[in-house]
Write an enzyme that holds these catalytic residues in place. Structure first.
Site, short mmCIF file in Angstrom:
data_model
loop_
_atom_site.label_atom_id
_atom_site.label_comp_id
_atom_site.label_asym_id
_atom_site.label_seq_id
_atom_site.Cartn_x
_atom_site.Cartn_y
_atom_site.Cartn_z
N LYS A 109 58.80 4.93 -23.50
CA LYS A 109 58.64 3.91 -22.72
C LYS A 109 57.05 3.32 -23.37
O LYS A 109 56.15 3.95 -23.29
CB LYS A 109 58.36 4.30 -21.18
CG LYS A 109 58.29 3.20 -20.15
CD LYS A 109 56.92 2.23 -20.37
CE LYS A 109 55.83 2.77 -19.79
NZ LYS A 109 54.55 1.58 -19.88
N GLY B 2 47.61 9.49 -22.57
CA GLY B 2 46.73 8.62 -21.78
C GLY B 2 45.81 9.15 -20.96
O GLY B 2 45.15 10.21 -21.30
N SER B 3 45.56 8.65 -19.59
CA SER B 3 44.46 9.15 -18.95
C SER B 3 44.58 10.35 -18.09
O SER B 3 45.75 10.72 -17.90
CB SER B 3 43.84 7.93 -17.87
OG SER B 3 45.04 7.64 -16.83
N GLU C 233 44.08 10.92 -14.84
CA GLU C 233 44.66 10.78 -13.64
C GLU C 233 46.17 10.34 -13.69
O GLU C 233 47.07 10.86 -13.15
CB GLU C 233 43.80 9.56 -12.88
CG GLU C 233 42.44 9.88 -12.43
CD GLU C 233 42.68 11.25 -11.74
OE1 GLU C 233 43.30 11.20 -10.65
OE2 GLU C 233 41.54 12.01 -11.89
N GLY D 79 48.00 11.30 -16.11
CA GLY D 79 48.64 12.60 -16.59
C GLY D 79 48.89 13.45 -15.57
O GLY D 79 49.81 14.27 -15.60
N GLU E 291 48.61 14.70 -23.58
CA GLU E 291 47.28 14.51 -24.62
C GLU E 291 46.52 13.51 -23.70
O GLU E 291 46.99 12.20 -23.40
CB GLU E 291 47.74 13.86 -25.83
CG GLU E 291 46.71 14.21 -26.79
CD GLU E 291 45.56 12.87 -26.58
OE1 GLU E 291 44.52 12.88 -26.10
OE2 GLU E 291 45.75 11.75 -27.25
N CYS F 199 41.50 8.23 -28.71
CA CYS F 199 41.29 9.38 -27.54
C CYS F 199 40.30 10.54 -28.24
O CYS F 199 39.73 11.16 -27.48
CB CYS F 199 42.65 10.15 -27.19
SG CYS F 199 43.72 10.65 -28.61
N GLU G 282 34.86 9.32 -20.71
CA GLU G 282 35.52 8.69 -21.47
C GLU G 282 35.19 7.25 -21.38
O GLU G 282 35.83 6.63 -20.48
CB GLU G 282 36.86 9.26 -21.78
CG GLU G 282 37.60 8.65 -23.11
CD GLU G 282 38.99 9.14 -23.29
OE1 GLU G 282 39.32 9.33 -24.33
OE2 GLU G 282 39.86 9.23 -22.21
#
Length: 485
Positions: free
Chosen positions: A179, A232-233, A235, A237, A254, A288, A388
């Site tokens: 995706k 990704g972020s 939250e 994750g 990650e 990241c 971040e």
């Protein structure tokens, strides 16, 4: 230069391209000027279910199970060749869709090819062990594929991460459902289009486009998925892990970082300047593992920051396709997020050494351009040094002792990457030993490292490892067999 193929539309499910009606499309935009590049399907539960079902059927098929590992490897080698043959088109798509400078996109294409080569060479070398148990028993282990792996791809390095996801899944004998991010799906779709010539069994490789909260959520929650990888972020994750846990499905996460470059007074300052700059402006800081914190010995800080600011002010800024030093950030949402941090710095009286403003670019008034920014003398516990930002924004914090440097470097919720700059070999190893992060670079900075280097984080940066041989542990499971004779 113009990228061809930007009008690609459709999901790739069970060996077929599926295009919905026009009412179910997402516009994909160029961050350089806001223009529409293409439209892709807004997939949801139905499309994800169909893709996972196709992947499960293909994984269990005799056609796939009987395909020898070295033949899977040959397919991956061929994919590397196809990527290089289409380098210009893939790089153009990546640049137009993500906004990064063309030279960086070209590097991404080569790295994508190398992922396929690396895992092609590994495909027939995934081995088990024999275990001495007792006389009369032969005990051994085999590593087997998991089944269907769901890959939720981020928007900042879509081609690279799609490549490593596909390559390791096929090398280990799994089936894959990807995706891509709704903002940057074009290079992933083109990669899959190139792979159609490989004669993979239908359903082994599938791509569904759509929003994270719809298609991504449906993929992580699907009971037919045997493993989920997400970049990704924090939250998001957490939500991925929660939904996967309901099906007792392992995840690899990650989740970003707040990575420091720890600069000691005895370092090669010119080399450190070069890499500190690169590590924060690459892909407009939307990495990241960007070196977003400069943790520097107080005695050299003023001169170092002055030279760094001067170097930043010389950078060219513009559309990625023109190959500047710095392109735009991805979209309005990302731009406004960064602006929020800039306003916070102003409100709290943080000194701006350079930058801090929107950058006008002639002919691209709708683009999302920011000046590379340095915030000086930022307290280690300030939001700017803890959260971040995901933009070309660097914070500077000083230290006076080695112990203080380590405390500051470790003093965030993240633990992804760190750089250590010193000519003292003993200090370099002492500091590396005490840093709480997944990768440490001494006297250089890899922003995630090469394809052979295990990549992943400590703490809120996630868990599990991508890249290198270590990634094979995430995509296989161990079966123990004991034979009594």
């Amino acid at each position: 230069m113009e990228a061809t193929g930007a009008g690609i539309q459709g999901c790739y499910i069970d060996g077929e391209w599926v295009v919905p009606d026009e009412s179910s499309l997402i516009e994909v935009k160029n961050p350089a000027d806001g223009s529409v590049l293409a439209s892709v399907p807004r997939s949801g539960q139905a499309e994800v279910d169909k893709a996972v079902k196709a992947a499960k059927k293909a994984f269990r098929s005799e056609e796939w199970k009987s395909l020898q590992a070295h033949n899977r490897g040959r397919m991956l080698f061929k994919t590397a060749d196809l990527i290089r043959e289409n380098k210009e088109e893939l790089a153009g798509l990546e640049t137009l869709n993500v906004g990064k400078p063309l030279a960086q996109a070209q590097t991404d294409v080569e790295i994508a090819a190398r992922y396929f080569e690396f895992y092609a060479g590994v495909a027939d070398k995934i081995m088990g062990e024999t275990i001495p148990v007792e006389r009369g028993i032969i005990d051994y282990t085999v590593r087997e594929p998991l089944g269907v792996v769901g890959h939720i791809i981020p928007w900042n390095y879509p081609l690279q991460i799609a490549a490593r996801s596909i390559a390791v899944s096929i090398a280990t004998g799994n089936a894959a459902v990807l995706k891509p991010a709704e903002d940057t799906p074009l290079s992933t779709l083109k990669l899959v289009e190139l792979m159609e010539s490989l004669e993979l069994p239908k359903g082994i490789l599938n791509v569904v486009t759509g929003y994270g909260h719809e298609a991504g959520a449906a993929l992580s929650a699907n009971p037919g998925v045997n493993h989920v990888t997400f970049t990704g972020s924090v939250e998001t994750g957490k939500r991925v892990m929660e939904t996967a846990a309901k099906n007792i499905v392992p995840v690899t996460l990650e989740l970003g970082g707040k990575s420091p470059n720890v600069v000691f007074a005895d370092c090669d300052k010119e080399k450190a300047l070069e890499w500190v700059l690169k590590s924060i402006v690459q892909n407009a800081g939307q990495t990241c593992s960007a070196g977003s914190r400069l943790v520097i010995e107080k005695s050299i800080k003023d001169e170092f920051v002055q030279k760094l600011a001067a170097s930043m002010e010389k950078l060219t800024i513009g559309p990625g396709i023109n190959n500047p030093d710095l392109g735009p950030v991805l979209n309005e949402k990302q731009f406004e997020r960064i602006q929020g941090f800039l306003q916070l710095a102003e409100d709290d009286g943080i000194r701006v050494a350079t930058g801090g403003k929107r950058q006008p670019v002639e002919g691209c008034e709708s683009g999302y351009y920011l000046q590379p920014t340095i915030f000086d003398n930022v307290p280690a516990d300030h939001h700017l040094a803890q959260e971040e930002i995901f933009g070309p924004v660097l914070t500077v914090t000083t230290f006076e002792t080695e112990e203080e440097a380590i405390d500051i470097a470790n003093g965030t919720p993240y633990g992804l990457v760190a750089g250590v700059w010193t000519e003292n070999a003993s200090r370099a190893h002492r500091v590396a030993d005490k840093l709480e992060c997944g990768q440490v670079f001494i006297n250089h900075y890899g922003a995630g490292g090469g394809i052979t280097q295990p990549f992943g984080g400590y703490k809120h940066s996630g868990f599990g490892r991508e890249k290198g041989l270590e990634a094979l542990r995430n995509y296989t499971q161990v079966k123990n067999v004991a034979l009594k004779y």
